[in-house]
Design a protein around this motif. Structure first.
Motif, PDB file in Angstrom:
ATOM      1  N   LYS A 168     137.336  52.939 -29.024  1.00  0.00           N
ATOM      2  CA  LYS A 168     135.908  52.657 -29.009  1.00  0.00           C
ATOM      3  C   LYS A 168     135.209  54.001 -28.801  1.00  0.00           C
ATOM      4  CE  LYS A 168     134.580  49.339 -26.340  1.00  0.00           C
ATOM      5  NZ  LYS A 168     134.178  48.583 -25.145  1.00  0.00           N
ATOM      6  N   THR A 169     134.165  54.259 -29.574  1.00  0.00           N
ATOM      7  CA  THR A 169     133.409  55.496 -29.432  1.00  0.00           C
ATOM      8  C   THR A 169     132.002  55.160 -28.966  1.00  0.00           C
ATOM      9  OG1 THR A 169     134.650  56.533 -31.215  1.00  0.00           O
ATOM     10  CG2 THR A 169     132.546  57.535 -30.640  1.00  0.00           C
ATOM     11  N   VAL A 170     131.570  55.789 -27.893  1.00  0.00           N
ATOM     12  CA  VAL A 170     130.202  55.658 -27.414  1.00  0.00           C
ATOM     13  C   VAL A 170     129.481  56.931 -27.812  1.00  0.00           C
ATOM     14  CG1 VAL A 170     128.707  55.426 -25.397  1.00  0.00           C
ATOM     15  CG2 VAL A 170     130.891  54.210 -25.480  1.00  0.00           C
ATOM     16  N   TRP A 171     128.349  56.796 -28.514  1.00  0.00           N
ATOM     17  CA  TRP A 171     127.574  57.957 -28.917  1.00  0.00           C
ATOM     18  C   TRP A 171     126.199  57.895 -28.265  1.00  0.00           C
ATOM     19  CZ3 TRP A 171     123.022  56.859 -31.271  1.00  0.00           C
ATOM     20  CH2 TRP A 171     122.891  55.606 -31.858  1.00  0.00           C
ATOM     21  N   ALA A 172     125.589  59.061 -28.085  1.00  0.00           N
ATOM     22  CA  ALA A 172     124.260  59.132 -27.482  1.00  0.00           C
ATOM     23  C   ALA A 172     123.501  60.299 -28.088  1.00  0.00           C
ATOM     24  CB  ALA A 172     124.364  59.307 -25.975  1.00  0.00           C
ATOM     25  N   GLU A 173     122.194  60.134 -28.219  1.00  0.00           N
ATOM     26  CA  GLU A 173     121.318  61.185 -28.704  1.00  0.00           C
ATOM     27  C   GLU A 173     120.214  61.413 -27.683  1.00  0.00           C
ATOM     28  OE1 GLU A 173     119.796  60.167 -32.537  1.00  0.00           O
ATOM     29  OE2 GLU A 173     121.791  60.034 -33.431  1.00  0.00           O
ATOM     30  N   LEU A 174     119.925  62.677 -27.437  1.00  0.00           N
ATOM     31  CA  LEU A 174     118.848  63.052 -26.532  1.00  0.00           C
ATOM     32  C   LEU A 174     117.782  63.776 -27.334  1.00  0.00           C
ATOM     33  CD1 LEU A 174     121.017  64.493 -23.638  1.00  0.00           C
ATOM     34  CD2 LEU A 174     120.080  62.197 -23.840  1.00  0.00           C
ATOM     35  N   ASP A 175     116.552  63.351 -27.218  1.00  0.00           N
ATOM     36  CA  ASP A 175     115.438  63.982 -27.907  1.00  0.00           C
ATOM     37  C   ASP A 175     114.780  64.959 -26.940  1.00  0.00           C
ATOM     38  OD1 ASP A 175     113.248  64.703 -29.372  1.00  0.00           O
ATOM     39  OD2 ASP A 175     112.468  62.677 -29.625  1.00  0.00           O
ATOM     40  N   PRO A 176     114.917  66.266 -27.170  1.00  0.00           N
ATOM     41  CA  PRO A 176     114.376  67.238 -26.211  1.00  0.00           C
ATOM     42  C   PRO A 176     112.862  67.138 -26.049  1.00  0.00           C
ATOM     43  CG  PRO A 176     115.227  68.360 -28.167  1.00  0.00           C
ATOM     44  CD  PRO A 176     115.580  66.908 -28.285  1.00  0.00           C
ATOM     45  N   VAL A 177     112.145  66.714 -27.075  1.00  0.00           N
ATOM     46  CA  VAL A 177     110.693  66.568 -26.953  1.00  0.00           C
ATOM     47  C   VAL A 177     110.363  65.389 -26.040  1.00  0.00           C
ATOM     48  CG1 VAL A 177     108.553  66.114 -28.202  1.00  0.00           C
ATOM     49  CG2 VAL A 177     110.290  67.623 -29.193  1.00  0.00           C
ATOM     50  N   ALA A 178     111.015  64.260 -26.252  1.00  0.00           N
ATOM     51  CA  ALA A 178     110.768  63.082 -25.421  1.00  0.00           C
ATOM     52  C   ALA A 178     111.244  63.304 -23.995  1.00  0.00           C
ATOM     53  CB  ALA A 178     111.463  61.855 -26.015  1.00  0.00           C
ATOM     54  N   GLY A 179     112.247  64.165 -23.820  1.00  0.00           N
ATOM     55  CA  GLY A 179     112.799  64.425 -22.497  1.00  0.00           C
ATOM     56  C   GLY A 179     111.928  65.330 -21.640  1.00  0.00           C
ATOM     57  N   GLY A 180     110.871  65.871 -22.231  1.00  0.00           N
ATOM     58  CA  GLY A 180     109.958  66.709 -21.457  1.00  0.00           C
ATOM     59  C   GLY A 180     110.441  68.146 -21.303  1.00  0.00           C
ATOM     60  N   TRP A 181     111.342  68.614 -22.174  1.00  0.00           N
ATOM     61  CA  TRP A 181     111.818  69.981 -22.082  1.00  0.00           C
ATOM     62  C   TRP A 181     110.730  70.927 -22.557  1.00  0.00           C
ATOM     63  CZ3 TRP A 181     117.536  70.222 -24.049  1.00  0.00           C
ATOM     64  CH2 TRP A 181     118.267  69.286 -23.351  1.00  0.00           C
ATOM     65  N   PRO A 182     110.635  72.090 -21.967  1.00  0.00           N
ATOM     66  CA  PRO A 182     109.648  73.075 -22.427  1.00  0.00           C
ATOM     67  C   PRO A 182     109.947  73.492 -23.872  1.00  0.00           C
ATOM     68  CG  PRO A 182     110.574  73.715 -20.306  1.00  0.00           C
ATOM     69  CD  PRO A 182     111.363  72.533 -20.808  1.00  0.00           C
ATOM     70  N   SER A 183     108.919  73.775 -24.625  1.00  0.00           N
ATOM     71  CA  SER A 183     109.052  74.180 -26.018  1.00  0.00           C
ATOM     72  C   SER A 183     109.957  75.411 -26.136  1.00  0.00           C
ATOM     73  CB  SER A 183     107.680  74.486 -26.598  1.00  0.00           C
ATOM     74  OG  SER A 183     107.799  74.904 -27.931  1.00  0.00           O
ATOM     75  N   GLY A 184     110.878  75.363 -27.115  1.00  0.00           N
ATOM     76  CA  GLY A 184     111.752  76.499 -27.363  1.00  0.00           C
ATOM     77  C   GLY A 184     112.983  76.554 -26.494  1.00  0.00           C
ATOM     78  N   GLN A 185     113.179  75.592 -25.587  1.00  0.00           N
ATOM     79  CA  GLN A 185     114.340  75.619 -24.706  1.00  0.00           C
ATOM     80  C   GLN A 185     115.302  74.481 -24.988  1.00  0.00           C
ATOM     81  OE1 GLN A 185     113.606  76.147 -20.584  1.00  0.00           O
ATOM     82  NE2 GLN A 185     112.234  77.856 -20.883  1.00  0.00           N
ATOM     83  N   ALA A 186     115.155  73.801 -26.097  1.00  0.00           N
ATOM     84  CA  ALA A 186     116.051  72.694 -26.423  1.00  0.00           C
ATOM     85  C   ALA A 186     117.296  73.213 -27.081  1.00  0.00           C
ATOM     86  CB  ALA A 186     115.339  71.718 -27.342  1.00  0.00           C
TER      87      ALA A 186
END
Length: 55
Positions: free
Chosen positions: A37-55
């Protein structure tokens, strides 16, 4: 995030998947040949509140 219930201790949706569900923007499970079984996940750096250019 809610706490783990007693009945969930041995369940297939363990505490790790609870964390994935809370932290990931998108996630899912892909079934393979038993027992894989494979569990996959995606993180959106914009939605996560990361500062611009640091994703």
């Amino acid at each position: 995030m809610r706490g783990r219930l007693a009945g969930e201790v041995l369940g297939e949706s363990g505490y790790g998947l609870l964390l994935v569900g809370e932290l990931a923007d998108r996630w899912g499970v892909r079934q393979g040949p038993v027992p894989c079984k494979t569990v996959w996940a995606e993180l959106d750096p914009v939605a996560g509140g990361w500062p611009s250019g640091q994703a």
